[in-house]
Motif scaffolding. Structure first.
Motif, short mmCIF file in Angstrom:
data_model
loop_
_atom_site.label_atom_id
_atom_site.label_comp_id
_atom_site.label_asym_id
_atom_site.label_seq_id
_atom_site.Cartn_x
_atom_site.Cartn_y
_atom_site.Cartn_z
N GLU A 1 0.83 -1.20 0.00
CA GLU A 1 0.00 0.00 0.00
C GLU A 1 0.87 1.25 0.00
N PHE A 2 1.90 1.26 0.81
CA PHE A 2 2.80 2.40 0.90
C PHE A 2 3.53 2.63 -0.43
N ALA A 3 4.05 1.54 -1.00
CA ALA A 3 4.84 1.68 -2.23
C ALA A 3 3.99 2.06 -3.43
N SER A 4 2.80 1.50 -3.51
CA SER A 4 1.95 1.72 -4.69
C SER A 4 1.05 2.95 -4.57
N GLY A 5 0.83 3.40 -3.33
CA GLY A 5 -0.12 4.48 -3.12
C GLY A 5 -1.55 4.05 -3.34
N ARG A 6 -1.79 2.73 -3.27
CA ARG A 6 -3.12 2.17 -3.50
C ARG A 6 -3.64 1.53 -2.23
N SER A 7 -4.92 1.68 -1.96
CA SER A 7 -5.55 1.03 -0.80
C SER A 7 -6.23 -0.25 -1.25
N PRO A 8 -6.06 -1.35 -0.50
CA PRO A 8 -6.66 -2.61 -0.92
C PRO A 8 -8.13 -2.73 -0.56
N VAL A 9 -8.82 -3.61 -1.28
CA VAL A 9 -10.12 -4.10 -0.86
C VAL A 9 -9.83 -5.22 0.14
N VAL A 10 -10.28 -5.07 1.38
CA VAL A 10 -10.03 -6.08 2.42
C VAL A 10 -11.24 -7.00 2.50
N LEU A 11 -11.02 -8.30 2.32
CA LEU A 11 -12.13 -9.24 2.24
C LEU A 11 -12.35 -10.05 3.52
N GLY A 12 -11.32 -10.19 4.34
CA GLY A 12 -11.48 -10.90 5.61
C GLY A 12 -11.76 -9.94 6.74
N LYS A 13 -11.73 -10.47 7.97
CA LYS A 13 -11.88 -9.60 9.14
C LYS A 13 -10.75 -8.59 9.14
N PRO A 14 -10.97 -7.31 9.48
CA PRO A 14 -12.16 -6.72 10.12
C PRO A 14 -13.18 -6.12 9.15
N SER A 15 -13.17 -6.53 7.89
CA SER A 15 -14.13 -5.99 6.93
C SER A 15 -15.56 -6.26 7.40
N ALA A 16 -16.37 -5.21 7.42
CA ALA A 16 -17.77 -5.39 7.83
C ALA A 16 -18.49 -6.35 6.90
N ASP A 17 -18.16 -6.32 5.62
CA ASP A 17 -18.82 -7.21 4.66
C ASP A 17 -18.59 -8.67 4.99
N PHE A 18 -17.43 -8.99 5.55
CA PHE A 18 -17.12 -10.38 5.88
C PHE A 18 -18.05 -10.88 6.99
N PHE A 19 -18.19 -10.08 8.06
CA PHE A 19 -19.10 -10.46 9.15
C PHE A 19 -20.55 -10.53 8.64
#
Length: 261
Positions: free
Chosen positions: A159-177
């Protein structure tokens, strides 16, 4: 009921004392269960088999993992994966090679993390690939009983090197719960999460709107974890046995017990 696996139900291939009996009590009370794990080193079939060998029977549909969520995401978005995951997990993503675009998928690659593999992922991101993180956990309890770096540190580096934020699919993503609860047709306010990670399991669940989240003192828990993240746990309990006592009492009285933090 949503239960974490590692650190709550088992430590590696060893069941945590009383966990199997606690799960049976929850089942006997007719509480719908889902096991929500951020484990990204093993395919789901292997996890189910390992639990069965410990005397804990979990059906395939009761287990939700970030890899499963990632496969669904890749299919939905028509992406083929550029994998930076553990070698044991790679076979889970077979059959997705024909997507019209690419997505870098980062999990806990273990020893496969290195400059060359991270740089290949960075170059794919720089070329426009989507960025998907299976999980962003900071640490995990390793086989030697000590804490080790988890995937989150490597996701942060990319994230730091690319300047891109990931889509997080596991916890703590609200969508996962919420995905686990949707499968149970259960409103978030009626659900309880039990985990050993105060950030991903507990604060993540409460931020997603779950009615309660219990932090156990097993697994990766270290003294003071209950005060390090916001929201704080609804209650701090010794283990899954104590969490089950708490849950069944809350169900009986339709209130949360008075020992909440």
């Amino acid at each position: 009921m949503l239960l974490d696996l590692l650190g709550v139900v088992c430590d590696g291939d060893t069941p945590i004392a009383g966990a199997a009996k606690a799960i049976k009590r929850l089942r006997d009370a007719a509480l719908p269960l889902r096991f929500v794990s951020n484990t990204t080193r093993s395919p789901r079939s292997k996890i189910v088999a390992q639990l069965a060998a410990m005397g804990i029977k979990v059906a395939d549909e009761e287990l939700l993992t970030p890899a499963q969520a990632a496969i669904e995401w890749l299919r939905r978005h028509g992406c083929q994966p550029h994998l930076l995951v553990h070698p044991d997990l790679e076979a889970e993503f077979s059959g997705l090679e024909g997507g019209s675009s690419k997505a870098v998928v980062v999990g806990d690659a273990g020893e496969a993390f290195g400059y060359a593999s991270l740089n290949r992922a960075f170059r794919a991101l720089s070329a426009g690939a989507d960025f998907v993180a299976l999980a962003t956990n900071r640490i995990f309890k390793d086989a030697d009983g000590q804490l080790s770096l988890d995937a989150g540190a490597f996701v942060a580096a990319l994230e730091f090197a690319s300047g891109r934020s990931p889509v997080v699919l596991g916890k703590p993503s609200a969508d996962f719960f919420l995905s686990a609860l949707a499968d149970l047709n259960c409103p978030a306010a009626d659900a309880v999460m039990v985990g050993d990670d105060a950030e991903s399991d507990v604060a993540g669940a409460l931020s997603a709107g779950l009615g309660a989240a219990l932090l156990v003192r097993t697994g990766k828990y270290r003294p003071g974890d209950e005060t390090r993240f916001d929201p704080a746990p609804t209650a701090l309990v010794d283990d899954l046995t104590a969490a089950t006592d708490w849950i069944l009492e809350a169900r009986r009285t339709e209130t949360y017990p008075a020992d909440a933090l």
